[in-house]
Design an enzyme around this catalytic site. Structure first.
Site, PDB file in Angstrom:
ATOM      1  N   ILE A   1       0.827  -1.202   0.000  1.00  9.45           N
ATOM      2  CA  ILE A   1       0.000   0.000   0.000  1.00  9.45           C
ATOM      3  C   ILE A   1       0.862   1.253   0.000  1.00  9.45           C
ATOM      4  O   ILE A   1       0.620   2.199  -0.710  1.00  9.45           O
ATOM      5  CB  ILE A   1      -0.913   0.046   1.242  1.00  9.45           C
ATOM      6  CG1 ILE A   1      -1.872  -1.120   1.216  1.00  9.45           C
ATOM      7  CG2 ILE A   1      -1.701   1.342   1.270  1.00  9.45           C
ATOM      8  CD1 ILE A   1      -2.642  -1.228   2.498  1.00  9.45           C
TER       9      ILE A   1
ATOM     10  N   GLN B   1       5.077   2.850   1.164  1.00 10.48           N
ATOM     11  CA  GLN B   1       6.417   2.583   1.655  1.00 10.48           C
ATOM     12  C   GLN B   1       7.021   3.846   2.206  1.00 10.48           C
ATOM     13  O   GLN B   1       6.946   4.916   1.600  1.00 10.48           O
ATOM     14  CB  GLN B   1       7.275   2.054   0.499  1.00 10.48           C
ATOM     15  CG  GLN B   1       8.757   2.295   0.697  1.00 10.48           C
ATOM     16  CD  GLN B   1       9.614   1.179   0.207  1.00 10.48           C
ATOM     17  OE1 GLN B   1       9.257   0.484  -0.737  1.00 10.48           O
ATOM     18  NE2 GLN B   1      10.768   1.000   0.840  1.00 10.48           N
TER      19      GLN B   1
ATOM     20  N   ALA C   1      10.558   5.290   4.844  1.00  9.42           N
ATOM     21  CA  ALA C   1      11.968   4.981   5.054  1.00  9.42           C
ATOM     22  C   ALA C   1      12.129   3.866   6.082  1.00  9.42           C
ATOM     23  O   ALA C   1      13.106   3.131   6.076  1.00  9.42           O
ATOM     24  CB  ALA C   1      12.698   6.236   5.536  1.00  9.42           C
TER      25      ALA C   1
ATOM     26  N   ALA D   1       9.469   1.549   7.063  1.00 11.40           N
ATOM     27  CA  ALA D   1       8.663   0.342   6.914  1.00 11.40           C
ATOM     28  C   ALA D   1       7.857   0.355   5.628  1.00 11.40           C
ATOM     29  O   ALA D   1       7.660   1.409   5.012  1.00 11.40           O
ATOM     30  CB  ALA D   1       7.707   0.210   8.112  1.00 11.40           C
ATOM     31  N   LYS D   2       7.426  -0.838   5.227  1.00 12.10           N
ATOM     32  CA  LYS D   2       6.467  -0.961   4.131  1.00 12.10           C
ATOM     33  C   LYS D   2       5.135  -1.402   4.728  1.00 12.10           C
ATOM     34  O   LYS D   2       5.115  -2.171   5.681  1.00 12.10           O
ATOM     35  CB  LYS D   2       6.926  -2.028   3.131  1.00 12.10           C
ATOM     36  CG  LYS D   2       8.156  -1.649   2.331  1.00 12.10           C
ATOM     37  CD  LYS D   2       8.495  -2.771   1.357  1.00 12.10           C
ATOM     38  CE  LYS D   2       9.735  -2.426   0.555  1.00 12.10           C
ATOM     39  NZ  LYS D   2      10.124  -3.523  -0.352  1.00 12.10           N
ATOM     40  N   VAL D   3       4.057  -0.918   4.139  1.00 12.96           N
ATOM     41  CA  VAL D   3       2.732  -1.259   4.655  1.00 12.96           C
ATOM     42  C   VAL D   3       1.956  -2.044   3.606  1.00 12.96           C
ATOM     43  O   VAL D   3       1.934  -1.674   2.435  1.00 12.96           O
ATOM     44  CB  VAL D   3       1.963   0.022   5.057  1.00 12.96           C
ATOM     45  CG1 VAL D   3       0.534  -0.295   5.422  1.00 12.96           C
ATOM     46  CG2 VAL D   3       2.663   0.701   6.231  1.00 12.96           C
TER      47      VAL D   3
ATOM     48  N   ASP E   1       3.771  11.534  16.631  1.00 14.21           N
ATOM     49  CA  ASP E   1       3.687  11.933  15.223  1.00 14.21           C
ATOM     50  C   ASP E   1       2.240  12.265  14.871  1.00 14.21           C
ATOM     51  O   ASP E   1       1.683  11.738  13.914  1.00 14.21           O
ATOM     52  CB  ASP E   1       4.222  10.805  14.333  1.00 14.21           C
ATOM     53  CG  ASP E   1       4.323  11.231  12.867  1.00 14.21           C
ATOM     54  OD1 ASP E   1       4.388  12.447  12.599  1.00 14.21           O
ATOM     55  OD2 ASP E   1       4.341  10.344  11.994  1.00 14.21           O
TER      56      ASP E   1
END
Lengths: 202, 238
Positions: B15, B17, B19, B21-23, B147
């Site tokens: 879905i 990306q 720095a 993690a990738k989701v 965040d």
């Protein structure tokens, strides 16, 4: 009985056969048979251990199908990684279901006790074990009736679950007071999330 | 042999990306109910030992923060699976729209919502109220998000308005007034830089936050004024 298949797991661990027995009429005998199987030597011991090679879970403490599936998923993953905290994948499921790290306590609370009236029985295996065979093996040691997994919703004892997870003082639960449907949704979610993150709970 | 989690990732749909993690959108128990998988991939620029321990502790930290929030009644996604060794956290899939896209200025040009679609279920003011309440519940539980932006909030579409906070990757445990004030300040800046005329929106957020915080509000409010004067970072002098 239902069979869950997970293609991501190693072949020999990719299938979970799950049956809900309610009522169970021989909990006391079953419990002593499981204990005895662990101490027998030789071929007879092997046979007995094979006969009780299942996870036996007190169904009163399981809040939903996803609750059980999550415990199975995390246990099989630990087995595949060689990271079991208990001796077998089946005992690992029971251990993961209990919020503390104490294995004896997990088996006492979530396993078979003399007064158990309903059991979830789980067998982790490969696709070579047909569902009918798994069911036959379960029927050979349990005297009782199998009912659809959806019957779980009539069996869950929410107050006991709440006690084990010490949810009584949590804001989420206190706020849902009086709205039992909402309280169940919240308990189920907290319990599932706890089971899923058991491996990193300190 | 590939691990269960790498098989899971291989079958999942990427879905986004970042720095860190990738989701992915993935399925573990059923084909109908998806989960969201956050994979903290290996960082080649770090020593492998350090990489493994940082990844593990970050996955664990994020999962613990989520669990703490769930127990405190904060709307966050439930946890579905954890493989800390591989850097994988699987959480509940939330169907809805992120708040950034619901507010003016937040949507990309081509996806700009027509006025009729904007802020479904509720008006902007009510939405700001939900945001303030959720943040206050989280702060009262001793969790700092770290965040807070309008991208990290989802208005769930399935039921009566429920605002869900997401991405606890930078969250931590703290009861300090300073940390709460900075958390709010970060959100204020995010509002100001993403949405035009954000002042009235952010003051609605604070109004709801104030109500929920009760007696804890005064000290946070005072500190927020200090933080606005000096910025997010404290002076190291003295």
């Amino acid at each position: 009985m239902e069979t869950f298949t997970n293609p991501h797991f190693p072949r020999n661990l990719s299938v979970a056969h799950v049956a809900l027995f309610a009522p169970v009429n021989n909990a006391k005998d079953l419990r002593s048979r499981i204990i005895k199987a662990a101490t027998l030597d030789g071929d007879e011991g092997e046979q007995e251990r094979q006969a009780v090679n299942f996870a036996f879970i007190d169904a009163r403490l399981i809040t939903s199908r996803l609750h059980l599936q999550t415990a199975i998923y995390q246990a099989v993953m630990a087995e595949a990684q060689g990271a079991l905290r208990t001796k077998k994948v089946h005992s690992e499921i029971v251990w993961i279901l209990n919020p503390t790290n104490n294995i004896t306590e997990a088996l006492r609370r979530y396993g078979v006790s003399d007064t158990t009236r309903s059991l979830l029985v789980v067998r982790i295996d490969g696709p070579d074990l047909p569902a009918e065979r798994a069911k036959k093996d379960m029927d050979a040691i349990i005297s009782g009736e199998t009912v659809p997994l959806d019957k779980l919703q009539d069996i869950t004892e929410w107050n006991t679950v709440k006690k084990h997870y010490k949810l009584g003082q949590d804001t989420a639960i206190l706020e849902a007071k009086g709205d039992s449907a909402r309280e169940k949704v919240l308990i189920n979610e907290i319990v599932i999330s706890s089971v899923a993150s058991k491996s990193i709970a300190s | 042999m590939p691990s269960a989690s790498s098989n899971l990732i291989a079958s999942a749909e990427l879905i986004s990306q970042g720095a860190e993690a990738k989701v992915y959108k993935a399925h573990i128990h059923s084909d109908t109910v998806p989960i969201l998988v956050k994979h903290r991939f290996r960082k080649g620029y770090r020593h492998p030992t350090l990489d493994a321990s940082l990844t593990r502790s970050r996955v664990a930290g994020e999962a613990r923060a989520l669990l703490k929030c769930l127990r405190a009644g904060v709307n966050v996604p439930g946890i579905r699976m954890v493989d800390a060794t591989e850097g994988i956290l699987g959480i509940e899939w939330i169907e809805g729209m992120c708040v950034r896209k619901l507010l003016p200025g937040g949507a990309e040009a081509e996806t700009e919502l027509s006025d009729a679609d904007a802020v479904p279920f509720t008006g902007v003011d009510a939405l700001m109220g939900l945001i303030g309440t959720e943040i206050a519940k989280m702060h009262l539980a001793g969790i700092i998000h770290g965040d807070l932006t309008t991208s990290n909030m989802i208005l769930e579409s399935s039921q009566s308005p429920r605002l869900v906070l997401i991405d606890f990757g930078l969250s931590y445990h703290s009861g300090l007034v300073e940390d709460k004030a900075v958390d709010l300040y970060v959100l204020e800046r995010a509002f100001a830089s993403t949405h035009p005329d954000s002042e009235p929106m952010f003051s609605s957020v604070l109004k709801a936050y104030e109500v929920r915080m009760g007696k804890h509000w005064a000290s946070v409010s005072k500190r927020l004024d200090d933080v606005r004067l000096r910025g997010r970072k404290r002076s190291m002098v003295g």
